[in-house]
Motif scaffolding. Structure first.
Motif: not given
Length: 77
Positions: A58-62
């Motif tokens: 999720l951090r990567a997507a953001l």
């Protein structure tokens, strides 16, 4: 985890989701995760619904979305 390590979680393969950016080749498009977050789902709710995912995904997507927002010109395809 460094920015580079996070961004390395984003992959593109023409045989997976028509080449859209996905998380670790798992057929979870980055755009779908961003939409879930934008809809108000918490990261914890998303991770509960999609057990293959990790918080760093999720951090990567953001981070990926943040980097895309810095692009000054879109190239027509």
């Amino acid at each position: 985890m460094s920015e580079r390590e996070l961004l390395n979680r984003i992959t593109r393969d023409p045989n997976i989701c028509h080449g859209k950016p996905v998380i670790r080749g798992l057929r979870y498009p980055v755009s779908a995760l961003l939409e879930l977050l934008a809809s108000g789902m918490t990261p914890e709710e998303i991770l509960q619904d999609y057990p293959d995912l990790e918080m760093d995904d999720l951090r990567a997507a953001l981070l990926y979305a943040a980097r895309l927002s810095e692009v000054k010109h879109m190239i027509a395809r």
